[in-house]
Motif scaffolding. Sequence first.
Motif, PDB file in Angstrom:
ATOM      1  N   SER A  96       2.182  -7.859 -14.552  1.00  0.00           N
ATOM      2  CA  SER A  96       2.859  -8.752 -13.584  1.00  0.00           C
ATOM      3  C   SER A  96       3.527  -9.463 -13.280  1.00  0.00           C
ATOM      4  O   SER A  96       4.979  -9.301 -13.429  1.00  0.00           O
ATOM      5  CB  SER A  96       2.303  -9.087 -12.261  1.00  0.00           C
ATOM      6  OG  SER A  96       1.318  -9.366 -11.961  1.00  0.00           O
TER       7      SER A  96
ATOM      8  N   TYR B 267      -2.018  -6.661  -2.724  1.00  0.00           N
ATOM      9  CA  TYR B 267      -1.051  -7.880  -3.315  1.00  0.00           C
ATOM     10  C   TYR B 267      -2.074  -8.857  -3.763  1.00  0.00           C
ATOM     11  O   TYR B 267      -3.464  -9.044  -2.658  1.00  0.00           O
ATOM     12  CB  TYR B 267       0.351  -8.378  -3.215  1.00  0.00           C
ATOM     13  CG  TYR B 267      -0.255  -8.293  -1.492  1.00  0.00           C
ATOM     14  CD1 TYR B 267      -0.185  -9.857  -1.528  1.00  0.00           C
ATOM     15  CD2 TYR B 267       0.102  -7.633  -1.050  1.00  0.00           C
ATOM     16  CE1 TYR B 267      -0.153 -10.660  -0.302  1.00  0.00           C
ATOM     17  CE2 TYR B 267       0.352  -7.999   0.800  1.00  0.00           C
ATOM     18  CZ  TYR B 267       0.061  -9.256   0.937  1.00  0.00           C
ATOM     19  OH  TYR B 267       0.021 -10.075   2.323  1.00  0.00           O
TER      20      TYR B 267
ATOM     21  N   ALA C 213       4.482  -4.505  -8.426  1.00  0.00           N
ATOM     22  CA  ALA C 213       3.258  -4.633  -8.882  1.00  0.00           C
ATOM     23  C   ALA C 213       2.826  -3.561 -10.294  1.00  0.00           C
ATOM     24  O   ALA C 213       3.225  -2.922 -10.418  1.00  0.00           O
ATOM     25  CB  ALA C 213       2.441  -3.681  -7.713  1.00  0.00           C
TER      26      ALA C 213
END
Length: 185
Positions: free
Chosen positions: A16, A81, A106
């Motif tokens: 990420s 998240y 993401a």
Amino acid sequence: MHITSISGSPSERSRSAWLTQFALTRLEGVARHTEHIAVRELPAAALLQADAQDPAIAQAVGAVSAAQLVIVGTPIYKAAYAGLLKVFLDLLPPDALRGKTVLPLATGGSPAHLLALDYALKPVLSALGARHVLDGVFATDAQLLRHEAGGYVPEPDLLVRLDRALEPLLPASRPRSGAELSCRR
């Protein structure tokens, strides 16, 4: 354009974080100024105590405030998240993202976590005032394979989706192709 990117990954060499930096490289021609916030590098005690007066925290919050575009990158863990990102987002003022364009990015182990962008991250971004949220880009581990020289190699489909998400930010005279830039970084 003033761009601030936020990497919510606790890992230094995460997919990420790499994807967040790679998105910045796709915007090199339109970025007037860029700032990068690696939340893992901010003082842990100040983050956990919500100490917005800490100089490093205040500087990071200021970088978000000054941005026109905010890129938010996070790994997805257990359909949500990263908690590290949540701790930072909680420090931002209630309207910190109002009037800004936001690009959520993401990564996750499988496509099963794809909807975490829509059901977990986007509501928080909206609560912070974001009204212009670009199409989020989710990448699985299989779409970002490690490169022997470091970094990752994105699959062509991922490049197409990232470029499509970034398209509203690029000048009309500058179309992008998935193979236009080197994938190593």
